[in-house]
Enzyme design. Structure first.
Site, PDB file in Angstrom:
ATOM      1  N   ASP A   1      25.906  17.698   1.308  1.00 18.03           N
ATOM      2  CA  ASP A   1      26.493  17.116   0.155  1.00 18.03           C
ATOM      3  C   ASP A   1      27.508  18.142  -0.477  1.00 18.03           C
ATOM      4  O   ASP A   1      26.754  18.758  -1.647  1.00 18.03           O
ATOM      5  CB  ASP A   1      25.739  16.555  -0.763  1.00 18.03           C
TER       6      ASP A   1
ATOM      7  N   ASP B   1      29.139   8.931  -2.712  1.00 16.49           N
ATOM      8  CA  ASP B   1      28.232   8.979  -3.853  1.00 16.49           C
ATOM      9  C   ASP B   1      29.138   8.923  -5.211  1.00 16.49           C
ATOM     10  O   ASP B   1      29.073   7.862  -5.907  1.00 16.49           O
ATOM     11  CB  ASP B   1      27.545  10.448  -3.928  1.00 16.49           C
TER      12      ASP B   1
ATOM     13  N   SER C   1      25.533  16.509 -11.595  1.00 16.67           N
ATOM     14  CA  SER C   1      26.772  16.395 -10.937  1.00 16.67           C
ATOM     15  C   SER C   1      27.171  14.759 -11.068  1.00 16.67           C
ATOM     16  O   SER C   1      27.408  14.275 -10.044  1.00 16.67           O
ATOM     17  CB  SER C   1      26.875  16.919  -9.601  1.00 16.67           C
TER      18      SER C   1
ATOM     19  N   HIS D   1      17.288  10.354  -4.726  1.00 16.56           N
ATOM     20  CA  HIS D   1      16.783  10.964  -6.098  1.00 16.56           C
ATOM     21  C   HIS D   1      17.889  11.262  -6.952  1.00 16.56           C
ATOM     22  O   HIS D   1      19.175  11.416  -6.506  1.00 16.56           O
ATOM     23  CB  HIS D   1      15.947  11.884  -6.003  1.00 16.56           C
TER      24      HIS D   1
ATOM     25  N   LYS E   1      17.205  10.917   0.708  1.00 18.95           N
ATOM     26  CA  LYS E   1      17.133  12.275   0.291  1.00 18.95           C
ATOM     27  C   LYS E   1      16.173  12.586  -1.090  1.00 18.95           C
ATOM     28  O   LYS E   1      16.624  11.755  -1.973  1.00 18.95           O
ATOM     29  CB  LYS E   1      18.501  13.076   0.032  1.00 18.95           C
TER      30      LYS E   1
ATOM     31  N   GLU F   1      24.545  20.774  -1.603  1.00 21.67           N
ATOM     32  CA  GLU F   1      23.311  20.623  -0.962  1.00 21.67           C
ATOM     33  C   GLU F   1      23.429  20.789   0.589  1.00 21.67           C
ATOM     34  O   GLU F   1      24.503  20.355   1.164  1.00 21.67           O
ATOM     35  CB  GLU F   1      22.872  19.193  -1.200  1.00 21.67           C
TER      36      GLU F   1
ATOM     37  N   GLU G   1      16.774  21.352  -7.068  1.00 25.95           N
ATOM     38  CA  GLU G   1      16.030  20.345  -6.253  1.00 25.95           C
ATOM     39  C   GLU G   1      15.251  21.071  -5.226  1.00 25.95           C
ATOM     40  O   GLU G   1      14.639  20.529  -4.371  1.00 25.95           O
ATOM     41  CB  GLU G   1      17.217  19.487  -5.261  1.00 25.95           C
TER      42      GLU G   1
ATOM     43  N   GLU H   1      28.099  13.846   2.683  1.00 23.96           N
ATOM     44  CA  GLU H   1      28.388  13.077   1.369  1.00 23.96           C
ATOM     45  C   GLU H   1      29.219  13.890   0.466  1.00 23.96           C
ATOM     46  O   GLU H   1      29.307  14.943   0.509  1.00 23.96           O
ATOM     47  CB  GLU H   1      26.809  13.188   0.807  1.00 23.96           C
TER      48      GLU H   1
ATOM     49  N   LYS I   1      21.820   5.135  -5.510  1.00 24.91           N
ATOM     50  CA  LYS I   1      21.023   5.898  -6.792  1.00 24.91           C
ATOM     51  C   LYS I   1      20.872   4.878  -7.755  1.00 24.91           C
ATOM     52  O   LYS I   1      21.822   4.344  -8.487  1.00 24.91           O
ATOM     53  CB  LYS I   1      21.682   6.917  -7.366  1.00 24.91           C
TER      54      LYS I   1
ATOM     55  N   HIS J   1      23.963  22.619  -9.273  1.00 22.24           N
ATOM     56  CA  HIS J   1      22.500  22.852  -9.193  1.00 22.24           C
ATOM     57  C   HIS J   1      22.065  24.263  -9.227  1.00 22.24           C
ATOM     58  O   HIS J   1      20.781  24.522  -9.116  1.00 22.24           O
ATOM     59  CB  HIS J   1      21.984  22.053  -7.972  1.00 22.24           C
TER      60      HIS J   1
HETATM   61  P1  PGA Z   1      22.820  14.707  -9.313  1.00 18.36           P
HETATM   62  O1  PGA Z   1      22.972  15.309  -7.861  1.00 18.36           O
HETATM   63  O2  PGA Z   1      21.663  14.318  -9.297  1.00 18.36           O
HETATM   64  O3  PGA Z   1      22.922  16.075 -10.015  1.00 18.36           O
HETATM   65  O4  PGA Z   1      24.143  14.147  -9.736  1.00 18.36           O
HETATM   66  C1  PGA Z   1      22.873  14.502  -6.548  1.00 18.36           C
HETATM   67  C2  PGA Z   1      24.187  14.313  -5.795  1.00 18.36           C
HETATM   68  O5  PGA Z   1      25.227  14.787  -6.094  1.00 18.36           O
HETATM   69  O6  PGA Z   1      23.770  13.512  -4.945  1.00 18.36           O
HETATM   70 ZN    ZN Z   2      25.932  13.370  -4.075  1.00 19.84          ZN
END
Ligand code: PGA
Ligand code: ZN
Length: 431
Positions: free
Chosen positions: A244, A314, A43, A367, A390, A166, A207, A287, A339, A156
């Site tokens: 999230d 994010d 995403s 991650h 996370k 999430e 995940e 998030e 990230k 996901h």
């Molecule tokens: P992604 O998702 O690693 O698939 O981008 C993680 C997130 O959105 O926090």
């Molecule tokens: Zn996110």
């Protein structure tokens, strides 16, 4: 000790979804060797640095990374070999200049990050200082709250589960990291029984969290609260929850499209929706509640909930100091996700983290959904003292690799180790 970079070697490996990604090895003149793996999102925010993919449909459906690998082995190696690994900033700046684009679209953020991380790990190894201490200095000693993602939805779970991507648990009531992880694993297993007993699927998403069909986006929260109770813990007091939704993924034509509930909400209605969830469940962090360019929606969300819970951007901020600066100026959130591969070098990631921290914002390390067993982010989290991270469910090797590294760090720190607990969050935990 000669810490001149003598050799760089990249190769294509597989990530946790079976897609190619970049691995880089770095050898110093003193003989020290280190390796780093680059993660990959699904995403992905549109403002992220470019993950260079070959686009050759005959290999991995176009997802090969042989061009990024070649960029490390040829162009970056030409530039970086002979530089001193002590000079992380100069090395990262040299790669940014060599790339010459604002989004690393030329060499690829995946190529650049692999080198950046391998160099820093090699330097830490050469000095004999553990990576978390090399990154953070002599006084680091705080272990983060492991925000475990135990129910998956959205992309996901291939849009077969909840719209929200999430659902995490936050075992902030534990007194050590080890105990937090133990509680998290116990809740994960209790949740599995709860879901199983209801005749729902216990299959997992990218995940490692469960991803059953649900009929609303609050149902997973109900299941998780049941799981926390079934594990003999108290929701809110021992273990909080976080979400999230990754809402950029269901933002279409200016509306939030909740497929499981057959509803289309405006930004203001979406904020109302979250407000109710925060009232009904022990939510401590949200998030990407709003989409990556819905700045007005973010400001409204922050006005309504920013005084009570942590609101993390994010896709909105993509670990980019310019976007985080705008967020701070416009009061659009109170925390940023961190990230490494969204921005592409260690130096820039540290700058984004420090910017947030200097302004009293939260920095929440993450991650990616496509991972390797590289546990760099575990050391990074302790080194930068971010208080929480996370890295998925307490299951699947590439997820637990990070949690296990944090247990090693806690053990090594011995009686100096502390656990962030409720202090991890930028807003006081309400319970
Ligand atoms: P992604 O998702 O690693 O698939 O981008 C993680 C997130 O959105 O926090
Ligand atoms: Zn996110």
């Amino acid at each position: 000790m000669d810490t001149t970079i003598q050799k760089l070697h990249a190769r294509e490996i597989l990530d946790s979804r079976g897609n190619p990604t970049v691995e880089v090895e770095c050898t110093l003149a003193c003989g020290t060797f280190a390796r780093a793996g680059v993660p990959s999102g699904a995403s992905t925010g549109i403002h992220e640095a470019v993950e260079l993919r070959d686009g050759d449909k005959k290999r991995f459906g176009g997802k090969g990374v042989l061009n990024a690998v070649a960029n490390v082995n040829d162009k970056i190696a030409d530039k970086v070999i002979g530089m001193d690994a002590r000079n992380q900033v100069l090395i990262d700046e040299a790669m940014i200049a060599l790339d010459g684009t604002p989004n690393k679209g030329n060499l690829g953020a995946n190529a650049i990050l692999g080198v950046s991380l391998a160099v820093s790990r090699a330097m830490a190894t050469a000095t004999g200082i553990p990576l978390y201490r090399y990154l953070g200095g002599p006084t680091v000693h705080r272990l983060p709250v492991p925000m475990m993602n135990i129910m998956n939805g959205g992309v996901h779970a291939h849009w077969q589960g909840a719209d929200f991507q999430e659902y995490m648990i936050a075992p902030y009531g534990a007194s050590t990291f080890r105990q937090a992880l133990e509680w998290g694993a116990e809740v994960y297993h209790a949740l599995q029984s709860v879901i199983n007993k209801k005749g729902m699927s216990v299959g997992v998403g990218d995940e490692g969290g469960f991803a059953p069909h649900v009929s609303s986006n609050h149902e997973p929260l109900e299941l998780i609260v049941e799981g926390i109770n079934a594990a003999g813990l108290t929701p809110g007091k021992d273990v909080g929850v976080a979400m999230d939704p990754a809402s950029s993924g269901f933002f279409e034509d200016g509306k939030y499209l909740l497929r499981t509930e057959n509803r289309k909400l405006s930004s203001a209605e979406m904020v109302d929706y979250y407000e109710k969830l925060v009232k009904d469940f022990p939510v401590v962090l949200l998030e990407d509640g709003m989409a990556e360019d819905d700045w007005d929606g973010w400001k409204l969300l922050n006005q309504r909930l920013g005084g009570i819970i942590e609101l993390v951007g994010d896709d909105l901020f993509v670990t980019n100091v310019e976007r985080i600066e705008r967020g701070i100026r416009e009061n659009a959130a109170n925390a940023t996700l961190i990230k490494l591969n969204q921005i592409g070098t260690l130096t820039e990631t540290v700058a984004a983290t420090r910017l947030a921290q200097f302004h009293g914002w939260g920095a929440f390390v993450s991650h990616r959904s496509g991972e390797t067993v590289d546990s760099f982010i575990a050391d990074f989290t302790v080194g930068l003292d971010t208080g929480h991270l996370k890295t998925g469910a307490p299951a699947r090797g590439e997820r637990v690799a990070k949690y296990n590294q944090l247990m090693r760090i806690e053990e090594e720190l011995g009686s100096a180790a502390t656990y962030a607990g409720k202090d991890a969050f930028i807003r006081p935990v309400r319970f």
